[in-house]
Design a protein around this motif. Structure first.
Motif, PDB file in Angstrom:
ATOM      1  N   ARG A 184     -14.914  36.607  18.974  1.00  0.00           N
ATOM      2  CA  ARG A 184     -15.639  36.714  21.303  1.00  0.00           C
ATOM      3  C   ARG A 184     -16.182  35.135  21.274  1.00  0.00           C
ATOM      4  O   ARG A 184     -15.735  34.312  22.179  1.00  0.00           O
ATOM      5  CB  ARG A 184     -16.325  37.356  21.316  1.00  0.00           C
ATOM      6  CG  ARG A 184     -15.745  39.460  21.636  1.00  0.00           C
ATOM      7  CD  ARG A 184     -16.220  40.461  22.252  1.00  0.00           C
ATOM      8  NE  ARG A 184     -16.535  40.574  23.528  1.00  0.00           N
ATOM      9  CZ  ARG A 184     -15.653  40.802  24.112  1.00  0.00           C
ATOM     10  NH1 ARG A 184     -14.610  41.545  23.850  1.00  0.00           N
ATOM     11  NH2 ARG A 184     -15.994  40.189  25.463  1.00  0.00           N
ATOM     12  N   GLU A 189     -15.532  34.139  25.106  1.00  0.00           N
ATOM     13  CA  GLU A 189     -15.387  35.259  25.385  1.00  0.00           C
ATOM     14  C   GLU A 189     -16.936  36.285  25.658  1.00  0.00           C
ATOM     15  O   GLU A 189     -17.401  36.150  24.553  1.00  0.00           O
ATOM     16  CB  GLU A 189     -14.683  36.751  24.700  1.00  0.00           C
ATOM     17  CG  GLU A 189     -13.230  36.413  25.372  1.00  0.00           C
ATOM     18  CD  GLU A 189     -12.535  37.529  24.370  1.00  0.00           C
ATOM     19  OE1 GLU A 189     -12.688  38.474  24.652  1.00  0.00           O
ATOM     20  OE2 GLU A 189     -10.841  36.757  23.556  1.00  0.00           O
ATOM     21  N   TRP A 196     -18.759  46.236  25.418  1.00  0.00           N
ATOM     22  CA  TRP A 196     -18.574  46.156  24.216  1.00  0.00           C
ATOM     23  C   TRP A 196     -19.785  46.157  22.980  1.00  0.00           C
ATOM     24  O   TRP A 196     -18.861  46.608  22.135  1.00  0.00           O
ATOM     25  CB  TRP A 196     -18.576  44.297  24.121  1.00  0.00           C
ATOM     26  CG  TRP A 196     -17.635  43.956  22.075  1.00  0.00           C
ATOM     27  CD1 TRP A 196     -16.805  43.827  22.231  1.00  0.00           C
ATOM     28  CD2 TRP A 196     -18.836  43.424  21.938  1.00  0.00           C
ATOM     29  NE1 TRP A 196     -16.279  43.377  20.528  1.00  0.00           N
ATOM     30  CE2 TRP A 196     -17.291  42.797  20.479  1.00  0.00           C
ATOM     31  CE3 TRP A 196     -19.506  42.559  21.453  1.00  0.00           C
ATOM     32  CZ2 TRP A 196     -17.676  42.198  19.827  1.00  0.00           C
ATOM     33  CZ3 TRP A 196     -19.936  42.120  21.047  1.00  0.00           C
ATOM     34  CH2 TRP A 196     -19.387  41.273  19.201  1.00  0.00           C
TER      35      TRP A 196
END
Length: 284
Positions: A184, A189, A196
């Protein structure tokens, strides 16, 4: 049109929407602030990820080398199935190893001569290979010893403890969590999304910050199970302090208030001091 809006419009809408949905900024200034905070958090996590990746792969490499070589070498080609004692790798892990041992098909696919050194191969294997090796590639009979070697500073580390599949599985899940974090961060991200962070309880963005704090502590602890000195040095580093300053509700508010100047740390520091009771503040 102000520069903040121009910048935000240049980003993909799903990326911006992720910030707008959780943080509910009142305007473009606050939206830019939380976006830049997200970038800063990812940058703050990078040193932890880097230290963990190196210590993790080296611990696995050393353990498998000693086992495959009969304790004659701490850096042995345990991944090369032509060598005595090597693992019989399969799937994507085998493919990635072969990419390093053989010329590409366009050049005949012959083995490289001389063969790359074990250290060269290990350094070029992707992060995702290592959790897979522990989960899928090491023979069942070798697993307790391998886990005892690799996670030697786990509070319950023993051959008996690691003989229980669930105990091994729990640690592999944490290693895969570090892998997902790395991915990520590498792909820019968000690392704070409640969906998450499985430990998040609540819908406000402050809960995501708290969840990220807990997640960070768990991963530092995981690193300490592999190398206590690595975790202690990290805890005393600038990176630890930087992440601790950023991963707070005060830091988020500071970025919302003044997105561009927050990078100089002054607004964060002032808010942090204001949040500490006077009795706990040091004197000049």
């Amino acid at each position: 049109m102000n520069q903040y809006k121009v910048f935000l419009d240049s980003l993909s809408q799903p990326r911006v929407h992720a910030y707008a949905t959780l943080f509910r900024p009142a305007n473009d200034t606050e939206l830019l602030g939380v976006y830049l905070w997200g970038q800063a958090i990812s940058a703050g996590l990078q040193p932890l990820i880097s230290i963990f990746e190196v210590t993790f792969r080296n611990a696995i490499h050393t353990s498998l080398s000693l086992t495959a070589s009969g304790h004659k070498s701490a850096s042995y080609p345990w991944y090369d199935m032509t060598q005595p004692g090597a693992l019989q790798l399969r799937g994507p892990t085998l493919e990635q190893v072969n990419d390093l041992l053989f010329n590409p098909p366009a050049k005949g696919g012959a083995r490289l001569v001389p063969a790359p050194t074990p250290d060269a191969v290990v350094s070029r294997l992707s992060f995702g290979i290592w959790p897979d090796i522990l989960a899928q590639q090491v023979p069942k009979a070798q697993l307790p010893r391998a886990f005892e070697d690799i996670f030697r500073q786990h509070p319950n580390s023993s051959r008996k403890h690691w003989s229980i599949p669930q105990n091994r599985h729990n640690v592999v899940l944490l290693c895969k969590a570090m892998q997902r974090l790395r991915n990520r961060v590498s792909h820019a991200e968000p690392v704070w999304k409640p969906a998450w962070l499985q430990n998040v309880q609540g819908r406000h963005w402050s809960h995501a910050v708290q969840g990220l704090q807990l997640y960070h502590r768990q991963l530092v602890e995981l690193m300490g199970w592999i190398s206590y000195p690595a975790s202690e040095i990290y805890r005393q580093s600038f990176s630890w302090s930087w992440f601790g300053s950023l991963c707070t509700t005060n830091a988020v508010r500071a970025f919302m208030l003044d997105p561009l100047n927050t990078g100089h740390l002054a607004p964060i520091a002032l808010l942090a001091v204001a949040a500490v009771p006077a009795a706990h503040q040091g004197t000049a």
